[in-house]
Scaffold this motif. Structure first.
Motif, PDB file in Angstrom:
ATOM      1  N   ASN A  18       0.859  -1.184   0.000  1.00 21.61           N
ATOM      2  CA  ASN A  18       0.000   0.000   0.000  1.00 21.61           C
ATOM      3  C   ASN A  18       0.894   1.233   0.000  1.00 21.61           C
ATOM      4  N   ARG A  19       0.896   1.979  -1.099  1.00 21.22           N
ATOM      5  CA  ARG A  19       1.797   3.127  -1.184  1.00 21.22           C
ATOM      6  C   ARG A  19       1.487   4.180  -0.105  1.00 21.22           C
ATOM      7  N   ARG A  20       0.235   4.228   0.363  1.00 17.13           N
ATOM      8  CA  ARG A  20      -0.117   5.225   1.376  1.00 17.13           C
ATOM      9  C   ARG A  20       0.426   4.880   2.760  1.00 17.13           C
ATOM     10  N   THR A  64       3.996   9.834   0.425  1.00 19.63           N
ATOM     11  CA  THR A  64       2.904   9.649  -0.527  1.00 19.63           C
ATOM     12  C   THR A  64       1.608  10.337  -0.114  1.00 19.63           C
ATOM     13  N   ALA A 379      10.448   3.413   1.280  1.00 23.36           N
ATOM     14  CA  ALA A 379       9.442   3.979   0.370  1.00 23.36           C
ATOM     15  C   ALA A 379       9.870   3.843  -1.087  1.00 23.36           C
ATOM     16  N   ARG A 383       8.171  -2.447  -3.356  1.00 17.28           N
ATOM     17  CA  ARG A 383       7.260  -2.393  -4.509  1.00 17.28           C
ATOM     18  C   ARG A 383       6.644  -3.764  -4.766  1.00 17.28           C
TER      19      ARG A 383
END
Length: 502
Positions: A18-20, A64, A379, A383
């Motif tokens: 989850n990028r957030r 993000t 971050a 991925r």
């Protein structure tokens, strides 16, 4: 030397990254906004008064999403004070932090900053001293295109396009007796539910966050979530969790194992939420917004406690972070990724100056604190899918958490690019670990980068004069031997290994 290994296979997956989870938090507290994000007249300031050096570091850090404007501050905040011509904005007292708020920086300034920083805004509404009407009015002002009194006012204020804010927090830490407008779980649950209904009548597809417990140690923890979700389960998407950790005396082993507490916190909130869902016979799953987390020492704010005089943007909780703190932050990020199936948002608190990875000085430089580095590298390179790995390692006895494995780890696999990233912490404050990971399930692998954050001086920190005293360095012991990744992990260390798979 101790030895430990990871078992990783691409077939066993937790969830997508989850990028957030790589979010942060900006509150009108101390110098986070004034002198942090915003300093007109600074040599790097742009036409909006935003510090260019800080913006550059925020982009490098890979943030993000950012939660704004609080925090305790939001529970006494009138959003209308922060819009319109700056010269017409009122100066107010902020009881939360006993400071003076000039309101020179508000919603529209934040949104201009957010666009330049390329982050998603997560907006909090005041459910402490205000309520349903003010939340809906803020939503209309921020998101409605035009043609109503409030949306046209936004246009008049120089923001012709709607801000399109999708994620909203329904108050902040309403379980805390320190909070302006503190409520019981029953009181808050009903207010949050009615606010959610009203906001969804304006925009049905919003993402809404209900206040969970402001700490696992709260006397009402568990019961609070149960009651609040009983009222809000079908109306919200997330429940919040907050946690801060610190070194207690010289108990380094317990501090390095702080993520054990975070892991239990997440599991217990999930169990409570799922129990409510089962009781309501709902197929919906409530996710967690871990929208405040970090290492925080100076909870007294200043050496003498709260400021004794009402001043503008005083220096509050400007912790100088050490190597030890950076290792713990890296471990907490590992835990958040391990729970990617249920943790949808996470916000490290805060972004600049106040308990922050970035520090800045008025008219002077900005620099990276030690905790900046594990965040930025995770971050950048976490991925694809989070893998469900297993750790086989010796245990360590801690005063606070009992027996814990000396290794804490997570791995992510991006099938499209063939990248495998492995993040590992050695929690042992005194002994190194010979580390190995079997890569047979991935085929041939080439080590493309190995980075280590460790130091003989665990209390070394970056300063304005020595901004790079603490920084990642090449992990010289790391190598791929056949189908095995091997490395020696120093005591109290954070490591990242990136591999290219064929």
């Amino acid at each position: 030397m101790q030895s430990g290994k990871l078992s990783i296979d691409p077939a066993f997956v937790v969830a997508p990254v989850n990028r957030r989870v790589f979010g942060s938090f900006v509150e009108h507290m101390g110098r986070c906004v004034y002198g942090g994000l915003y300093e007109p007249g600074h040599p790097t300031a742009d036409e909006d008064g935003l510090r260019g050096d800080v913006l550059e570091l925020v982009r490098e850090m890979g943030v993000t999403a950012v939660r704004y404007p609080g925090g305790n501050f939001v529970s006494g905040y009138r959003w209308e004070d922060g819009v319109g011509p700056v010269e017409d904005r009122p100066t107010r007292l902020d009881p939360a932090w006993k400071t003076i708020e000039t309101n020179a920086f508000g919603l529209n300034e934040f949104m201009r900053w957010a666009r330049k920083a390329d982050i998603e805004p997560v907006m909090a509404v005041n459910l402490g001293t205000r309520g349903i009407a003010e939340a809906v009015e803020l939503l209309e002002y921020a998101n409605h295109p035009k043609g109503t009194a409030l949306s046209d006012l936004r246009v008049e204020h120089g923001a012709p396009e709607p801000h399109a804010i999708r994620t909203w927090c329904l108050g902040n830490e309403m379980d805390g007796p320190w909070q302006l407008g503190h409520k019981t779980a029953e009181e808050y649950g009903r207010l949050a539910a009615e606010t959610a209904r009203a906001m969804r009548q304006v925009e049905p597809d919003l993402e809404l966050v209900a206040c969970g417990s402001s700490g696992r140690g709260m006397a009402t923890f568990g019961a609070w979530e149960d009651t609040v979700l009983e009222h809000t389960y079908e109306l919200v998407d997330h429940v919040s969790a907050h946690a801060y950790y610190e070194l207690d005396g010289d108990d380094r082993a317990s501090f390095l194992a702080s993520s054990v507490d975070m892991d239990k916190f997440i599991r217990e909130v999930v169990a409570t939420a799922d129990a409510v869902g089962a009781r309501l016979k709902s197929s919906k799953k409530i996710m967690i917004s871990f929208d405040e987390w970090n290492v925080w020492y100076n909870k007294a704010l200043t050496e003498s406690g709260l400021p004794t005089d009402w001043t503008e943007a005083p220096r509050l909780s400007e912790d100088a972070y050490t190597v030890l703190d950076a290792v713990v932050v890296g471990s907490l990020l590992i835990t958040l990724l391990q729970h990617s199936d249920r943790v949808a948002i996470a916000c490290q608190a805060q972004l600049v100056n106040t308990i922050a990875p970035i520090r800045s000085e008025p008219d002077g430089p900005a620099w990276r604190q030690s905790i900046f580095h594990p965040f930025a590298l995770t971050a950048r390179h976490a991925r694809g899918q989070v893998l469900d790995l297993r750790v086989d390692a010796p245990t360590l006895t801690t005063a606070k958490h009992g027996e814990v494995a000396v290794l804490d780890a997570v791995a992510t696999h991006d099938a499209e690019t063939g990248q495998l990233a492995v993040f590992v912490v050695n929690r042992d404050p005194a002994e190194a670990v010979a580390f190995a990971t079997d890569l047979r399930g991935f085929g041939a692998a080439t080590l493309t980068e190995a980075v280590l954050l460790a130091d003989d001086d665990l209390f070394a920190a970056n300063t304005m004069d020595e901004p790079d005293r603490v920084a990642p360095r090449p992990h010289t012991s790391a190598a791929v031997d056949g189908t095995t990744l091997r490395a020696e992990l120093p005591p109290a260390s954070w490591s990242m290994f990136r591999l290219q798979l064929s």
